[in-house]
Design an enzyme around this catalytic site. Structure first.
Site, PDB file in Angstrom:
ATOM      1  N   GLU A  85       0.840  -1.214   0.000  1.00 42.21           N
ATOM      2  CA  GLU A  85       0.000   0.000   0.000  1.00 42.21           C
ATOM      3  C   GLU A  85       0.871   1.258   0.000  1.00 42.21           C
ATOM      4  O   GLU A  85       0.557   2.239  -0.673  1.00 42.21           O
ATOM      5  CB  GLU A  85      -0.926   0.028   1.224  1.00 42.21           C
ATOM      6  CG  GLU A  85      -1.928  -1.119   1.304  1.00 42.21           C
ATOM      7  CD  GLU A  85      -3.018  -1.057   0.244  1.00 42.21           C
ATOM      8  OE1 GLU A  85      -3.032  -0.130  -0.571  1.00 42.21           O
ATOM      9  OE2 GLU A  85      -3.852  -1.993   0.223  1.00 42.21           O
ATOM     10  N   ASP A 129      -4.417  -9.666  -8.611  1.00 41.22           N
ATOM     11  CA  ASP A 129      -4.763  -8.665  -9.632  1.00 41.22           C
ATOM     12  C   ASP A 129      -3.611  -7.843 -10.239  1.00 41.22           C
ATOM     13  O   ASP A 129      -3.266  -7.978 -11.413  1.00 41.22           O
ATOM     14  CB  ASP A 129      -5.858  -7.713  -9.095  1.00 41.22           C
ATOM     15  CG  ASP A 129      -5.590  -7.188  -7.677  1.00 41.22           C
ATOM     16  OD1 ASP A 129      -4.517  -7.477  -7.139  1.00 41.22           O
ATOM     17  OD2 ASP A 129      -6.454  -6.479  -7.129  1.00 41.22           O
ATOM     18  N   GLU A 184     -18.584  -6.295  -2.502  1.00 41.58           N
ATOM     19  CA  GLU A 184     -17.205  -6.802  -2.409  1.00 41.58           C
ATOM     20  C   GLU A 184     -17.075  -8.190  -3.020  1.00 41.58           C
ATOM     21  O   GLU A 184     -16.044  -8.524  -3.598  1.00 41.58           O
ATOM     22  CB  GLU A 184     -16.739  -6.850  -0.953  1.00 41.58           C
ATOM     23  CG  GLU A 184     -16.042  -5.608  -0.456  1.00 41.58           C
ATOM     24  CD  GLU A 184     -14.794  -5.187  -1.226  1.00 41.58           C
ATOM     25  OE1 GLU A 184     -14.911  -4.720  -2.383  1.00 41.58           O
ATOM     26  OE2 GLU A 184     -13.691  -5.290  -0.671  1.00 41.58           O
ATOM     27  N   GLU A 200     -12.328   0.252  -9.491  1.00 38.98           N
ATOM     28  CA  GLU A 200     -11.941  -0.631 -10.600  1.00 38.98           C
ATOM     29  C   GLU A 200     -12.941  -0.635 -11.755  1.00 38.98           C
ATOM     30  O   GLU A 200     -12.561  -0.663 -12.926  1.00 38.98           O
ATOM     31  CB  GLU A 200     -11.745  -2.075 -10.111  1.00 38.98           C
ATOM     32  CG  GLU A 200     -10.448  -2.331  -9.369  1.00 38.98           C
ATOM     33  CD  GLU A 200     -10.438  -1.811  -7.940  1.00 38.98           C
ATOM     34  OE1 GLU A 200     -11.484  -1.312  -7.473  1.00 38.98           O
ATOM     35  OE2 GLU A 200      -9.385  -1.903  -7.278  1.00 38.98           O
ATOM     36  N   THR A 225      -1.264   1.175 -10.759  1.00 40.05           N
ATOM     37  CA  THR A 225      -2.482   0.516 -10.264  1.00 40.05           C
ATOM     38  C   THR A 225      -3.298   1.441  -9.376  1.00 40.05           C
ATOM     39  O   THR A 225      -4.485   1.224  -9.164  1.00 40.05           O
ATOM     40  CB  THR A 225      -2.131  -0.789  -9.515  1.00 40.05           C
ATOM     41  OG1 THR A 225      -3.332  -1.543  -9.323  1.00 40.05           O
ATOM     42  CG2 THR A 225      -1.444  -0.515  -8.181  1.00 40.05           C
TER      43      THR A 225
HETATM   44  C1  DMJ Z   1      -6.376   0.408  -5.074  1.00 37.74           C
HETATM   45  O1  DMJ Z   1      -5.638   0.809  -3.973  1.00 37.74           O
HETATM   46  C2  DMJ Z   1      -5.491  -0.152  -6.140  1.00 37.74           C
HETATM   47  O2  DMJ Z   1      -6.163  -0.075  -7.338  1.00 37.74           O
HETATM   48  C3  DMJ Z   1      -5.042  -1.559  -5.868  1.00 37.74           C
HETATM   49  O3  DMJ Z   1      -4.342  -2.145  -6.929  1.00 37.74           O
HETATM   50  C4  DMJ Z   1      -6.179  -2.472  -5.510  1.00 37.74           C
HETATM   51  N1  DMJ Z   1      -7.378  -1.795  -5.328  1.00 37.74           N
HETATM   52  C5  DMJ Z   1      -7.427  -0.568  -4.625  1.00 37.74           C
HETATM   53  C6  DMJ Z   1      -8.802   0.061  -4.748  1.00 37.74           C
HETATM   54  O4  DMJ Z   1      -9.827  -0.844  -4.775  1.00 37.74           O
END
Ligand code: DMJ
Length: 747
Positions: free
Chosen positions: A79, A226, A320, A338, A424
């Site tokens: 994170e 993912d 979710e 997303e 991401t």
């Molecule tokens: C985000 O912090 C990023 O996109 C991460 O890759 C996974 N998903 C969260 C938001 O849902």
């Protein structure tokens, strides 16, 4: 900025900042919070995209002035990388772009990059493992291991956690010339690639960072994996390194072979990829159609996106997790971006205005159901519309950015977005990095790849133009058959039948619902299927399947079906005993129905799912515990009585307030600090006697939600609420309020 800064996140219901340690712990979710003004850093480049250049300049100044990266806090490496390192680098990328334009940021001298570098060095000790996979957490001040670090004992990490570093780390190396970051990220990726399951070319969800063994051997494209796939393809785009494309293509082929069951994407086992590992999908996989667009594989992207949109239309948000027959599996929705991300990419690829309509629905739902006076609140339960006191930083970093860009014309954005790649977390990194400092980073990495032949590039045409200029109906023709996929779906068998390894329509020789642990014949069948029975001390029995102990592979598959049926059956039985949550909605000024609290149901009294909701002003009962005849019946008569939990049975409280003339009751938990954010749903049981005499509705609120009502009474005196099984339209109260004012004016 008004209610939360310099805290990491906004708490939009209580209008304050979320500071770690000052709120009840939410477990892993809190690992994103490092006391480093997370939301501000995560929002920096959003400000520039939204053409708020002046605000960006001020925000950068605040970050440089206020943010400390040396706090004694244990944070998630993943994170911190995607949100903070990515946020600083995205901010730096746009700061230098603005500086070059000559109007804003003229004073800027790479200060954000220096912070990014400092943070990069703080994350490096996490990579001190034999595998090169990083520890999942690190102490910003003390690193790993030393007693004061309070971390470094973990053995596992998720694949995405170890495989989502290369964009930020390589950008940091290329911006600064310090090669170490890109090298470490490459090494982690090399290790994951080595460990892929060789027969299926899939990776599991969690891996042991010391041995490299897969800890969870299920595999999908959602939670836990993912962005590993995302970063392989994007690393190729940003760094131009063929090996990343080759890896991505190999995995993609496996995903499309085993996990993609259009329009669904279902987890499978890495060793037995023809077997589904789950009967539900998680919301994180909604990014995948966007990635498929980047790959150039439009058809399945359109199909999956359409399926997801149908689910959203049913529940207003993507829960979710949801089952293969589109029922809610986990009901929260933390305003994840997303789906908006995929919508943006599909619109870019097809130019089909349908995707603008989709975006409009998303925005309308956010405004209608999530917008509260101090921000946007996550949905606690999409079925009831209740809120959680939470607005994750990705809401501003990603959701705002993608929705804005979906509707923006080229000239609405002050720079060319096509010159950047989205991380991401939707941070922007300039594509020119691919030709900067590129040599220095490649040492120490494997180079087993032969030249790629043309087939590897079949799908790599740049999608900057509308792909189907001569056939505007192309995307529509793919969506059409899926229009009713959610509404017309019936609960379906959990076994996929399309694979040759499964005899079509096969059922296990023993159905879970018929199984009796005392029947010797049944026990014999279990044994054949490799299922063993363990008697637990408390009298319950546990079933465990070891496929290798089955008499044959067909028996092993039968065993797996039996186990899946058993899991479904027991979760169904558990659900049957559980009543669904209820909602308490504050409808009076200034809330106007926008604040919705998750409430526990009662096993007695009026059933709100069968009757109309109950609306009324609230009044505290005296005595507050409601355990004896009320001394203030005139105050609660015709109102919804507030009572404190404890000292007598819930049914007794209900009878006392009902006798005093209350039309409903809300029991507020007496455990200070309890909250529906952290505790499971609580339902109030009867007193073991006949409770048919209780005819008013009774709901339960944890202390945090209860205090939102109590605070409102203190501030506004008259507080009106709606008790229901599902929150009603927000804003209606506001209209009637305005209307009654107008009437007063006219008379
Ligand atoms: C985000 O912090 C990023 O996109 C991460 O890759 C996974 N998903 C969260 C938001 O849902």
């Amino acid at each position: 900025m008004e209610h939360a800064y310099p805290a990491d996140e906004l708490m939009p219901l209580t209008c304050r900042g979320r500071v770690r340690g000052q709120e009840p712990s939410r477990g892993d979710v809190d690992d994103a919070l490092g006391k480093f003004s997370l939301t501000l850093i995560d929002s920096l480049d959003t400000l520039v995209v939204l053409n708020k250049t002046k605000e960006f300049e001020d925000a950068v100044r605040k970050v440089l002035r206020d943010v400390n990266l040396d706090n004694d806090v244990v944070v998630s490496v993943f994170e911190t990388n995607i949100r903070v390192l990515g946020g600083l680098l995205g901010g730096h990328s746009l700061a230098i772009m603005l500086k070059e334009k000559g109007e804003y940021m003229q004073w800027y001298n790479d200060e954000l990059l220096q912070m990014a570098k400092q943070l990069g060095y703080k994350l490096l000790p996490a990579f001190n493992t034999t595998s090169g996979l990083p520890y999942p957490r690190i102490n910003l001040k003390f690193g790993i291991r030393k007693p004061e670090a309070r971390t470094g004992t973990e053995t596992d990490t998720c694949t995405a956690c170890a495989g989502t570093l290369i964009l930020e780390f390589a950008a940091l190396s290329r911006f600064t010339g310090a090669t170490i970051f890109e090298e470490y990220a490459r090494k982690a990726l090399d290790f994951l690639w080595e460990k892929r399951q060789r027969s299926s070319n899939l990776v599991g969800v969690t891996i042991n960072i010391h041995t490299g063994d897969w800890v969870r051997k299920d595999s999908g494209v959602g939670a836990g994996i993912d962005s590993y796939y995302e970063y392989l393809l994007k690393a190729y785009v940003l760094l131009g390194d063929d090996s990343f494309l080759e890896r991505f293509n190999t995995h993609y082929d496996a995903i499309m072979r085993y996990i993609s069951q259009p329009p669904l994407l279902l987890d499978v086992h890495i060793h037995k990829p023809m077997l589904n590992a789950r009967t539900w999908m998680d919301a994180l996989l909604a990014f995948f159609p966007g990635l498929q667009v980047l790959k150039g594989d439009i058809r399945p992207a359109i199909e999956t996106h359409e399926m997801l949109y149908q689910v959203i239309k049913k529940h207003n948000f993507l829960p979710e997790a949801f089952t293969t027959d589109f029922r809610v599996h986990w009901a929260q929705h933390p305003l994840r971006p997303e789906f908006a991300e995929s919508t943006y990419f599909l619109y870019k690829a097809t130019g089909d205005p349908y995707y603008l309509e989709v975006g409009k629905t998303l925005i309308e739902n956010l405004n209608k159901y999530a917008r509260v006076p101090c921000g946007f609140a996550a949905m606690k339960d999409v079925r009831t519309g209740s809120h959680e006191d939470r607005m994750d930083s990705f809401f501003l970093a990603e959701m705002f950015k993608y929705l804005y860009l979906l509707f923006a014309d080229k000239e609405d954005v002050i720079f060319d977005i096509e010159d950047y790649i989205f991380t991401t977390e939707a941070h922007l990194l300039p594509l020119w990095l691919s030709t900067t400092n590129q040599r220095i980073s490649k040492k120490n990495t494997t180079s087993e790849y032969t030249e790629l032949d043309d087939s590897n590039f079949d799908w790599t045409c740049p999608n900057t133009q509308i792909l189907f200029p001569n056939d505007p109906l192309y995307a529509q023709s793919i969506r059409e058959p899926l229009k009713n996929v959610v509404d017309k779906s019936c609960p379906r068998g959990i076994i996929r039948v399309r694979e040759e390894s499964f005899r079509s329509g096969a059922k296990p020789p023993l159905r879970a619902r018929d199984f009796m642990a005392t029947n010797p014949e049944h026990l014999e069948i279990l044994k054949k299927m490799g299922v063993s029975l363990i008697h637990l001390k408390d009298g319950r029995v546990q079933l465990v399947q070891h496929a290798i102990q089955a008499a044959s592979s067909i028996d092993a598959e039968d065993g797996l079906r039996f186990m899946q049926e058993m899991i479904e059956l027991s979760s169904q039985q558990q659900k049957e005993q559980q009543l669904p949550p209820r909602a308490v909605q504050i409808v009076s000024h200034p809330f106007f129905g926008r604040v919705v609290l998750t409430a526990g149901p009662a096993q007695f009294g009026l059933d709100l799912s069968k009757h109309k909701e109950t609306r009324g002003f609230v009044a505290s009962s005296k005595p507050y515990n409601g355990c004896s005849e009320l001394t203030n019946p005139e105050a609660v008569m015709g109102k919804i009585a507030l009572i404190q939990r404890g000292q007598c049975m819930f049914a007794e409280k209900a009878r006392n307030i009902q006798n005093a003339g209350a039309i409903g009751g809300i029991v507020i938990d007496d455990n200070e600090g309890s909250s529906s954010d952290t505790a499971p749903l609580f339902q109030m049981a009867g007193d073991g006697k006949d409770t048919d005499d209780i005819t008013i509705p009774m709901l339960f609120l944890f202390s945090k939600e209860g205090s939102i009502i109590l605070d409102a009474i203190r501030e506004y005196e008259e507080v009106e609420v709606l008790l229901s099984d599902k929150a009603k339209d927000r804003g209606k109260g506001k209209k009637s309020f305005v209307f009654s004012l107008a009437l007063i004016f006219l008379t």
